[in-house]
Every structure is written in structure tokens, then in C-alpha cells.
Design a protein around this motif. Structure first.
Motif, PDB file in Angstrom:
ATOM      1  N   PRO A 183      46.698  51.774  47.444  1.00 42.01           N
ATOM      2  CA  PRO A 183      47.998  51.380  48.021  1.00 42.01           C
ATOM      3  C   PRO A 183      48.057  51.519  49.540  1.00 42.01           C
ATOM      4  CG  PRO A 183      48.322  52.733  46.066  1.00 42.01           C
ATOM      5  CD  PRO A 183      46.851  52.786  46.370  1.00 42.01           C
ATOM      6  N   ALA A 184      47.227  52.404  50.101  1.00 46.84           N
ATOM      7  CA  ALA A 184      47.280  52.638  51.544  1.00 46.84           C
ATOM      8  C   ALA A 184      46.754  51.454  52.347  1.00 46.84           C
ATOM      9  CB  ALA A 184      46.485  53.892  51.904  1.00 46.84           C
ATOM     10  N   ILE A 185      45.987  50.555  51.701  1.00 46.77           N
ATOM     11  CA  ILE A 185      45.447  49.440  52.465  1.00 46.77           C
ATOM     12  C   ILE A 185      46.398  48.244  52.523  1.00 46.77           C
ATOM     13  CG2 ILE A 185      43.083  50.128  51.938  1.00 46.77           C
ATOM     14  CD1 ILE A 185      42.891  47.840  49.986  1.00 46.77           C
ATOM     15  N   VAL A 186      47.530  48.335  51.804  1.00 43.72           N
ATOM     16  CA  VAL A 186      48.504  47.236  51.867  1.00 43.72           C
ATOM     17  C   VAL A 186      48.980  46.997  53.293  1.00 43.72           C
ATOM     18  CG1 VAL A 186      50.774  46.438  51.109  1.00 43.72           C
ATOM     19  CG2 VAL A 186      49.224  47.503  49.470  1.00 43.72           C
ATOM     20  N   PRO A 187      49.457  48.042  54.016  1.00 41.74           N
ATOM     21  CA  PRO A 187      49.888  47.775  55.405  1.00 41.74           C
ATOM     22  C   PRO A 187      48.758  47.306  56.308  1.00 41.74           C
ATOM     23  CG  PRO A 187      49.929  50.139  54.907  1.00 41.74           C
ATOM     24  CD  PRO A 187      49.721  49.434  53.625  1.00 41.74           C
ATOM     25  N   LEU A 188      47.526  47.740  56.020  1.00 43.65           N
ATOM     26  CA  LEU A 188      46.394  47.276  56.822  1.00 43.65           C
ATOM     27  C   LEU A 188      46.183  45.779  56.645  1.00 43.65           C
ATOM     28  CD1 LEU A 188      43.786  50.151  56.271  1.00 43.65           C
ATOM     29  CD2 LEU A 188      45.266  49.766  58.249  1.00 43.65           C
ATOM     30  N   THR A 189      46.231  45.319  55.391  1.00 41.62           N
ATOM     31  CA  THR A 189      46.036  43.886  55.150  1.00 41.62           C
ATOM     32  C   THR A 189      47.173  43.069  55.747  1.00 41.62           C
ATOM     33  OG1 THR A 189      47.109  44.041  52.968  1.00 41.62           O
ATOM     34  CG2 THR A 189      44.701  44.307  53.057  1.00 41.62           C
ATOM     35  N   LEU A 249      51.533  45.246  43.818  1.00 43.98           N
ATOM     36  CA  LEU A 249      51.368  45.705  45.192  1.00 43.98           C
ATOM     37  C   LEU A 249      51.055  44.544  46.130  1.00 43.98           C
ATOM     38  CD1 LEU A 249      49.325  49.021  44.940  1.00 43.98           C
ATOM     39  CD2 LEU A 249      51.648  48.742  45.791  1.00 43.98           C
ATOM     40  N   ALA A 250      50.230  43.609  45.649  1.00 47.64           N
ATOM     41  CA  ALA A 250      49.830  42.482  46.498  1.00 47.64           C
ATOM     42  C   ALA A 250      50.996  41.559  46.806  1.00 47.64           C
ATOM     43  CB  ALA A 250      48.705  41.697  45.827  1.00 47.64           C
ATOM     44  N   GLU A 251      51.955  41.497  45.888  1.00 43.86           N
ATOM     45  CA  GLU A 251      53.038  40.515  46.025  1.00 43.86           C
ATOM     46  C   GLU A 251      54.388  41.152  46.362  1.00 43.86           C
ATOM     47  OE1 GLU A 251      51.255  37.127  42.997  1.00 43.86           O
ATOM     48  OE2 GLU A 251      52.778  38.523  42.262  1.00 43.86           O
ATOM     49  N   VAL A 252      54.351  42.362  46.895  1.00 45.33           N
ATOM     50  CA  VAL A 252      55.613  43.033  47.250  1.00 45.33           C
ATOM     51  C   VAL A 252      56.414  42.205  48.246  1.00 45.33           C
ATOM     52  CG1 VAL A 252      56.570  45.002  48.505  1.00 45.33           C
ATOM     53  CG2 VAL A 252      54.848  45.373  46.742  1.00 45.33           C
TER      54      VAL A 252
END
Length: 201
Positions: A49-55, A137-140
Motif C-alpha cells: 500500500p505504501a507504493i500507491v502515493p509513489l505511483t 488500492l489501484a482504483e482508489v
């Protein structure tokens, strides 16, 4: 559901193209394994989940961000599994091939890969399921006014207080995941019938 599935398959395809050859090379060749060994170890501790803001910082909130996130999440799970399964091939097969004059490339292509492939396929099946579980998570965040996928749909229903639709969407995600897993199981049983006959599919 179809849009979300296409995103998952896109990220899965990218991860497979990168992780499978690299994992085989890491397990087969000591120098490559030493070079990328730390990467494989670190990925096992990566909080997905921590890489969501990075992407989002890299690709904003468009399709590239969603597919990129799913590719990274799947890659993090898949690479260590490929290395483990190739490394687990019994050395007696390698020694037998060496005794018959096999070259390093022949050892990889005709010994390591064929023997490890059923287990690599099981890893692919597992990681496809992992990618599907991360679709929410990808489509938030939805880019623009386009279709957001099942993940964004859950967020919309939740904000509007339509919890029955949330439950229905979650149930749909679970059903699609189960169908994906059963389809992979059927494919594995047909690709590797000798493993299925021993109850290992």
C-alpha cells in the motif's frame, strides 16, 4: 469488472515479462544472483500500500498509474518465488546434464526451466490472484470522468452510504477472483498433467 480485469492483466503481463527471466537468471547464474539478490530480499519486505502515493507521483492518476502499481505489486511477489523454484531444482539433474556435455544455456533452457516450470506456473497463478486483490488500492482515485473500475465504485458507494452496493461489489470481486483461480487451475492441469495426477496442481 471488465475494465478492472484488463488493468490487472496488464500489470500482471508487465510483471511476468520482467520477473520471470530475471528470476531464472538470478537462480541460474551466480553473478546475476549476487547483483540482484539484495533487490529480491528487499522486495519481500515491501509494504505494497505504501507504493500507491509513489505511483501517483510518477504517473499521476491515469491508466499508467493503475497498471504500474499492479505491475510493481505483482513483481514484488513474483520475483522471489521464481528464484526459489528455480533454485530448488535437484542438482542431480544438473550433474547429469553436465556429464552429457550440456552448455550453460542448455542447462537453463532444457533442465532448469522445464523442471521448474510447473512451480513457476503455480507462482504465476498465485500472483495473478494477488494482483486482483489489490485492484481496490489501484482504483482508489479515478482520473477525470472516465470509468473508475470496481475499486472506485466501492469508494463511490461508500461515500453515498449505499452499503448494500458495497457488499455486492465486494462479492463480485470475490467471484471473479475465484473464477480466475479456477481457470488457472484448469490450465495448469492441462499444461502439466503429470503434476495434476499426483495432486500437485
Amino acid at each position: 469488472i471488465l475494465l478492472s480485469l484488463l488493468r490487472v492483466l496488464g500489470g500482471f503481463a508487465v510483471a511476468v515479462v520482467l520477473a520471470v527471466p530475471l528470476g531464472i537468471a538470478m537462480a541460474a547464474f551466480g553473478r546475476i544472483g549476487a547483483t540482484f539478490g539484495l533487490l529480491s530480499a528487499l522486495l519481500s519486505y515491501l509494504p505494497i500500500p505504501a507504493i500507491v502515493p509513489l505511483t501517483m507521483a510518477w504517473w499521476k492518476t491515469g491508466e499508467e498509474q493503475k497498471v504500474g502499481f499492479l505491475a510493481l505489486a505483482t513483481f514484488a511477489y513474483l520475483l522471489p518465488l521464481v528464484v526459489r523454484h528455480v533454485s530448488a531444482v535437484d542438482h542431480k539433474y544438473l550433474l547429469s546434464a553436465y556429464a552429457q556435455g550440456a552448455s550453460p544455456w542448455q542447462l537453463v533452457s532444457r533442465v532448469l526451466c522445464p523442471i521448474a516450470m510447473p512451480d513457476i506456473f503455480k507462482a504465476l497463478r498465485l500472483c495473478l490472484g494477488v494482483g486482483w486483490t489489490y485492484i481496490v488500492l489501484a482504483e482508489v482515485i479515478k482520473a477525470g470522468e472516465g470509468v473508475g473500475g470496481v475499486g472506485n465504485l466501492i469508494m463511490v458507494f461508500q461515500r453515498r452510504g449505499h452499503m448494500e452496493e458495497v457488499y455486492l461489489t465486494v462479492a463480485a470481486i470475490m467471484v471473479v477472483g475465484a473464477l480466475l483461480d479456477r481457470s488457472c487451475a484448469w490450465l495448469g492441469a492441462n499444461l502439466f498433467p503429470y503434476r495434476a495426477s499426483r495432486g500437485e496442481a
